[in-house]
Design a protein around this motif. Sequence first.
Motif, mmCIF file in Angstrom:
data_model
loop_
_atom_site.group_PDB
_atom_site.id
_atom_site.type_symbol
_atom_site.label_atom_id
_atom_site.label_comp_id
_atom_site.label_asym_id
_atom_site.label_seq_id
_atom_site.Cartn_x
_atom_site.Cartn_y
_atom_site.Cartn_z
ATOM 1 N N GLU A 3 0.826 -1.207 0.000
ATOM 2 C CA GLU A 3 0.000 0.000 0.000
ATOM 3 C C GLU A 3 0.865 1.265 0.000
ATOM 4 N N CYS A 4 1.944 1.244 0.737
ATOM 5 C CA CYS A 4 2.827 2.411 0.812
ATOM 6 C C CYS A 4 4.101 2.254 -0.017
ATOM 7 N N HIS A 5 4.458 1.015 -0.372
ATOM 8 C CA HIS A 5 5.721 0.771 -1.065
ATOM 9 C C HIS A 5 5.539 0.103 -2.425
ATOM 10 N N ALA A 6 4.450 0.331 -3.101
ATOM 11 C CA ALA A 6 4.225 -0.277 -4.417
ATOM 12 C C ALA A 6 5.354 0.105 -5.360
ATOM 13 N N GLY A 7 5.931 -0.882 -6.010
ATOM 14 C CA GLY A 7 7.010 -0.611 -6.955
ATOM 15 C C GLY A 7 8.305 -0.154 -6.319
ATOM 16 N N VAL A 60 5.010 4.746 13.875
ATOM 17 C CA VAL A 60 4.421 5.258 12.632
ATOM 18 C C VAL A 60 4.655 4.349 11.434
ATOM 19 N N HIS A 61 5.513 3.346 11.569
ATOM 20 C CA HIS A 61 5.805 2.426 10.465
ATOM 21 C C HIS A 61 5.450 1.003 10.889
ATOM 22 N N PRO A 62 4.685 0.280 10.070
ATOM 23 C CA PRO A 62 4.349 -1.103 10.430
ATOM 24 C C PRO A 62 5.601 -1.933 10.714
ATOM 25 N N SER A 63 5.513 -2.717 11.768
ATOM 26 C CA SER A 63 6.622 -3.587 12.147
ATOM 27 C C SER A 63 6.086 -4.657 13.083
ATOM 28 N N MET A 64 6.910 -5.653 13.333
ATOM 29 C CA MET A 64 6.529 -6.689 14.287
ATOM 30 C C MET A 64 6.404 -6.078 15.685
ATOM 31 N N ARG A 65 7.225 -5.100 15.963
ATOM 32 C CA ARG A 65 7.195 -4.442 17.271
ATOM 33 C C ARG A 65 5.881 -3.701 17.496
ATOM 34 N N SER A 66 5.290 -3.202 16.422
ATOM 35 C CA SER A 66 4.052 -2.425 16.543
ATOM 36 C C SER A 66 2.843 -3.157 15.953
ATOM 37 N N SER A 67 2.862 -4.489 16.014
ATOM 38 C CA SER A 67 1.759 -5.263 15.429
ATOM 39 C C SER A 67 0.440 -5.053 16.175
#
Length: 173
Positions: free
Chosen positions: A75-79, A127-134
């Motif tokens: 969604e945020c990193h397409a391509g 603010v960035h998806p991660s395992m830490r912020s699941s």
Amino acid sequence: MASSFPSAALRKAVRVLARTMLALLLFMGFGSPALAAAWTTEQLTVPATPDGTLVTFSEQEIKAGRKVFNSSCGECHAGGITKTNQNVGLDPETLALATPSRDSVEALVDYMKNPTSYDGEYSIADVHPSMRSSDIFVKMRDLDDDDLRLMAGYILVSPKVQGIQWGGGKIYF
């Protein structure tokens, strides 16, 4: 009654042409057997660790990594771009210049677990998806270390595969 422009027939013809072209693109490039057959072991080999140890992914692993990446990060990193910061992409050059360097499977997996700012000065897990912020980013909840490894492989292999303009172009597999 006044006729509309473009006409209904012309709009229908354009839709049919667009669908046909999309089907052709899908057949010719996106996931085509011809492109997959063109992948070489060299293209599927990337740094496993920051010290230069290499790992080779199979085509199936790259396709699995693409699927996980698209559903979790696409969604945020397409391509290979970063929608929230156009100056920081997922291309190898940009990953290599991060602090710490993020141009290996191990380093990318570490980032997906505990993301930091590009200069490495502070955590961006809130603010960035991660395992830490699941707990906040639900797309990360069902991922395991193997999923992270496959995503890292996909990110690193993508710019090496013919036709890829990772970080600003279209993905063709």
